[in-house]
Scaffold this motif. Structure first.
Motif, PDB file in Angstrom:
ATOM      1  N   ARG A 176       1.640   3.171  -3.195  1.00  0.00           N
ATOM      2  CA  ARG A 176       0.577   3.997  -3.785  1.00  0.00           C
ATOM      3  C   ARG A 176       0.376   3.666  -5.269  1.00  0.00           C
ATOM      4  O   ARG A 176       0.159   4.546  -6.097  1.00  0.00           O
ATOM      5  CB  ARG A 176       0.874   5.488  -3.605  1.00  0.00           C
ATOM      6  CG  ARG A 176       0.970   5.903  -2.148  1.00  0.00           C
ATOM      7  CD  ARG A 176       1.101   7.410  -1.979  1.00  0.00           C
ATOM      8  NE  ARG A 176       1.205   7.773  -0.591  1.00  0.00           N
ATOM      9  CZ  ARG A 176       0.181   7.929   0.240  1.00  0.00           C
ATOM     10  NH1 ARG A 176      -1.041   7.737  -0.211  1.00  0.00           N
ATOM     11  NH2 ARG A 176       0.360   8.267   1.494  1.00  0.00           N
ATOM     12  N   SER A 177       0.499   2.403  -5.571  1.00  0.00           N
ATOM     13  CA  SER A 177       0.337   1.941  -6.947  1.00  0.00           C
ATOM     14  C   SER A 177      -0.816   0.938  -6.980  1.00  0.00           C
ATOM     15  O   SER A 177      -0.748  -0.122  -6.344  1.00  0.00           O
ATOM     16  CB  SER A 177       1.625   1.278  -7.450  1.00  0.00           C
ATOM     17  OG  SER A 177       1.411   0.675  -8.703  1.00  0.00           O
ATOM     18  N   ASP A 178      -1.876   1.274  -7.725  1.00  0.00           N
ATOM     19  CA  ASP A 178      -3.040   0.395  -7.800  1.00  0.00           C
ATOM     20  C   ASP A 178      -2.691  -0.940  -8.431  1.00  0.00           C
ATOM     21  O   ASP A 178      -3.146  -1.989  -7.981  1.00  0.00           O
ATOM     22  CB  ASP A 178      -4.161   1.076  -8.606  1.00  0.00           C
ATOM     23  CG  ASP A 178      -4.747   2.266  -7.870  1.00  0.00           C
ATOM     24  OD1 ASP A 178      -4.600   2.328  -6.638  1.00  0.00           O
ATOM     25  OD2 ASP A 178      -5.356   3.128  -8.534  1.00  0.00           O
ATOM     26  N   GLY A 205       0.804  -1.218   0.000  1.00  0.00           N
ATOM     27  CA  GLY A 205       0.000   0.000   0.000  1.00  0.00           C
ATOM     28  C   GLY A 205       0.836   1.266   0.000  1.00  0.00           C
ATOM     29  O   GLY A 205       0.420   2.297  -0.547  1.00  0.00           O
ATOM     30  N   ARG A 206       2.045   1.211   0.599  1.00  0.00           N
ATOM     31  CA  ARG A 206       2.904   2.400   0.653  1.00  0.00           C
ATOM     32  C   ARG A 206       3.433   2.783  -0.729  1.00  0.00           C
ATOM     33  O   ARG A 206       3.876   3.912  -0.929  1.00  0.00           O
ATOM     34  CB  ARG A 206       4.073   2.151   1.609  1.00  0.00           C
ATOM     35  CG  ARG A 206       3.660   2.103   3.077  1.00  0.00           C
ATOM     36  CD  ARG A 206       4.869   2.205   3.997  1.00  0.00           C
ATOM     37  NE  ARG A 206       4.468   2.084   5.384  1.00  0.00           N
ATOM     38  CZ  ARG A 206       4.555   0.975   6.106  1.00  0.00           C
ATOM     39  NH1 ARG A 206       5.039  -0.132   5.545  1.00  0.00           N
ATOM     40  NH2 ARG A 206       4.166   0.941   7.365  1.00  0.00           N
TER      41      ARG A 206
END
Length: 650
Positions: free
Chosen positions: A213-215, A210-211
């Motif tokens: 920030r890439s879907d 999650g860190r």
């Protein structure tokens, strides 16, 4: 390559068209996929003759189905419904399976085929039932909770069946008991291992993902987790679906659950669609045509048996008769996990495609009638229970009573109104069609009458000639209009108060003879307005005067609002939906200098003119329009668009 691409385009195109059509007809999309498979398979147009390749790919649909099922599986919810889950659930699955097994053996089928058929037909359709319950807002009703509890156990039982089926399919296995124990031991160790990984390792891995920030990284991670869990269980000689379910269940307790579910849903739906298409390829129309009477008989028999069994089990657990019977009707069909077991049995060559096609045909037939059954389950329950319930025939209102109130409908609104009328010493009688509610209210000494409030004889038994007020407490404008017409024929002098959801039917109900119509959405707005004004220290007398004026003008100020992207074309009565729309007169607007009357706007009224920062409500028809005036138009969408063109461009 060209043939493969053509095949994919044809399958996807036909699936999209079929799903859209079935959605419009209110039928489950699963049936659309099955129909596409029937058309594309060897018994249809023959686009696909080798089923092995597509079945291997379709198995991943089951992996993702079980993974998302694990995500949605809630242990607290399981414990809340434990009486139904571990009481009625196991007995329903076991007794239904044994009954089907016994019938199949008597008909000469093998032990393994009979067992698989019994397991498949004992399960109900979680996808259809839960979707219909959510759509009707019935999840938290008595029959909704009972149905959900039984479905929870059925999902657990389906996972166990998927684990054990490959084991039982091995011919000549002399150590079946020891192999079963070994398989269950492996499953337990796997559960412990996945629990440890899911508790301490996976959350940290997902946090690191999650860190970024890439879907796409998060989606790939979610896919990897489901597939790795399936691969591990397959490596251990167990079902891939088991590992996916356990991994999903562990992640279901984390705060990443909803994001993972949303990311994987497109993959799940696409692969599940492919899976159901592959199941549809097993259906032979010629076989159905030759044995249609046996298929219909089998479908009716299993639905009747399962429905009655669920009703009896829930009744033994202390549920009310209406809840028990309605739950039985809701869960009487066979489910999508039956397709999964059938496909797995065919892939392990323990069931022939012909027998599988018969089983799929029976399941499809039961599923196709399920939406209509759930929709009419309340009416059907009342009709079935009526002969066994005592309904008082005498009028509960003495002929000496004058000026009482008649409540049409005795739900929550009707009961609250009855309490307040009693506190002000007004006598009242309710009319309702819910038999269980009738019995409970009658036992409590309340005056309630069974029947349809739009019927003349029912209203006469309620003393309509001597009543002072009649209140329609439910939100059904069409039935309310019928009641109004019947009331006016019997007692034209009585005042009638009608509850509706919004202003859609306000005019038609008023014309039908309602003295007052209370749109609950608009009344909620009025209550918020009143509280807000009083919290701003506006004198109570002014607030009360505003409320009275708004009601006296029949909520004119509250009618219409600015819609967003989702705008309905018609209201619940089928009339063009009305909305508010702002139009500013630019320098070249044709309407500048004309009066409102000269504009001749058809089916549209100008609610307000905003000029120089000031607003003028309900402007006079002789008001002259000026440049930069903002007109607030109210009317149907097409009429508003035509009026805007006329005001601006001519």
């Amino acid at each position: 390559m060209h043939e493969a691409l053509t095949l994919i385009v044809v399958l996807l195109g036909s699936a999209v068209a079929a799903v859209v059509l079935f959605r419009r007809l209110g039928m489950p999309p699963i049936l659309a996929y099955l129909l596409c498979g029937l058309a594309a398979g060897p018994f249809g147009f023959g686009w696909i003759t080798n089923l092995e390749g597509i079945q291997h790919l379709a198995e991943f649909g089951i992996v993702f189905l079980l993974f998302t099922l694990g995500l949605e599986f809630s242990i607290p919810r399981l414990l809340t419904l434990r009486r139904v889950v571990f009481g009625a659930g196991p007995l329903q699955v076991v007794l239904t399976g044994l009954a089907v097994f016994a019938v199949m053996r008597l008909l000469g089928f093998s032990t393994l085929t009979s067992g698989i058929t019994g397991c498949a037909l004992s399960l109900s359709s979680t996808a259809i039932v839960i979707r219909e319950l959510i759509g009707r807002g019935a999840v938290n009703t008595g029959y909704g909770r009972s149905s959900t509890g039984i479905l929870l156990f059925q999902d657990l039982a389906a996972v166990l069946m998927l684990v054990l089926l490959p084991l039982f399919s091995q011919e000549g296995n002399d150590h079946l008991l020891s192999m079963t124990a070994l398989t269950l031991g492996k499953s337990l160790l796997l559960f412990v291992g996945i629990f440890v990984v899911g508790k301490w390792i996976l959350p940290r891995l997902l946090e690191e993902t999650g860190r970024t920030r890439s879907d796409e990284v998060f989606v790939m991670t979610a896919l990897l987790l489901a597939l790795v869990a399936a691969w591990v269980t397959h490596w251990l000689g167990l079902s891939m679906a088991l590992g996916a379910f356990l991994a999903g269940m562990m992640l279901g307790e984390s705060h990443f659950r909803h994001q993972i579910e949303a990311d994987l849903r497109p993959f799940r739906d696409l692969l599940l669609g492919l899976f159901f298409i592959s199941v549809g390829m097993l259906v032979d129309p010629d076989l159905f045509a030759a044995k249609w009477h046996w298929i219909i008989l089998a479908a009716l028999s299993i639905m009747l048996f399962k429905g009655l069994l669920i009703m009896v089990l829930l009744k033994l657990l202390g549920e009310r008769t209406e809840v028990s019977l309605r739950s039985g009707i809701v869960l009487s069909q066979c489910g999508e996990f039956g397709f999964v077991l059938v496909a797995l049995a065919v892939s392990h060559e323990v069931m022939t495609p012909g027998k599988a096609g018969l089983l799929v045909s029976i399941t499809v037939l039961t599923m196709s009638v399920t939406p209509a059954l759930i929709q009419n389950s309340g009416r059907l329950t009342r009709a079935l229970l009526r002969p066994w319930l005592s309904i008082p025939e005498d009028s509960p209102v003495s002929k000496d009573i004058q000026g009482h109130v008649i409540l049409c409908g005795y739900g929550r609104v009707g009961q609250n109104l009855m309490r307040y009328l009693g506190s002000f010493h007004h006598q009242a009688i309710a009319i309702d069609l819910d038999l269980v509610r009738l019995q409970e209210a009658s036992a409590a000494g309340e005056k309630i009458l069974y029947g349809d409030a739009s019927r003349k004889d029912i209203l006469e038994r309620a003393g309509i000639e001597r009543a002072r007020l009649l209140v329609v407490t439910f939100d059904n404008a069409r039935l309310a209009e019928r009641i109004l017409h019947t009331v006016r024929d019997i007692n034209p002098a009585i005042r009638v108060l009608v509850r509706t959801r919004d202003e859609t039917h306000l005019e038609s109900l008023t014309e039908a003879g309602a003295a007052e119509v209370v749109p609950e959405v608009l009344e909620a707005s009025l209550m918020l307005v009143a509280h807000a004004l009083m919290m701003l220290d506006v004198p109570f007398e002014r607030v009360l005067a505003t409320l009275r004026k708004t009601r006296r003008e029949r909520y004119r100020m509250l009618q219409g609002y600015y819609h967003g992207d989702s705008f309905p074309s018609t209201d619940s009565a089928g009339n063009p939906y009305r909305l508010l729309h702002a139009v500013t007169l630019t320098g070249k607007a044709r309407a500048i200098g004309q009066s409102i009357a000269q504009c001749s706007l058809k089916d549209v009224e100008i609610r307000e003119i905003k000029r120089d920062g000031q607003g003028s409500d309900n402007p006079d028809p002789e008001t002259r329009l000026q440049q930069d005036d903002t007109l607030i138009l109210y009317g149907p969408l097409e009429a508003v668009e035509a009026a805007e063109i006329k005001l601006l461009g001519g």
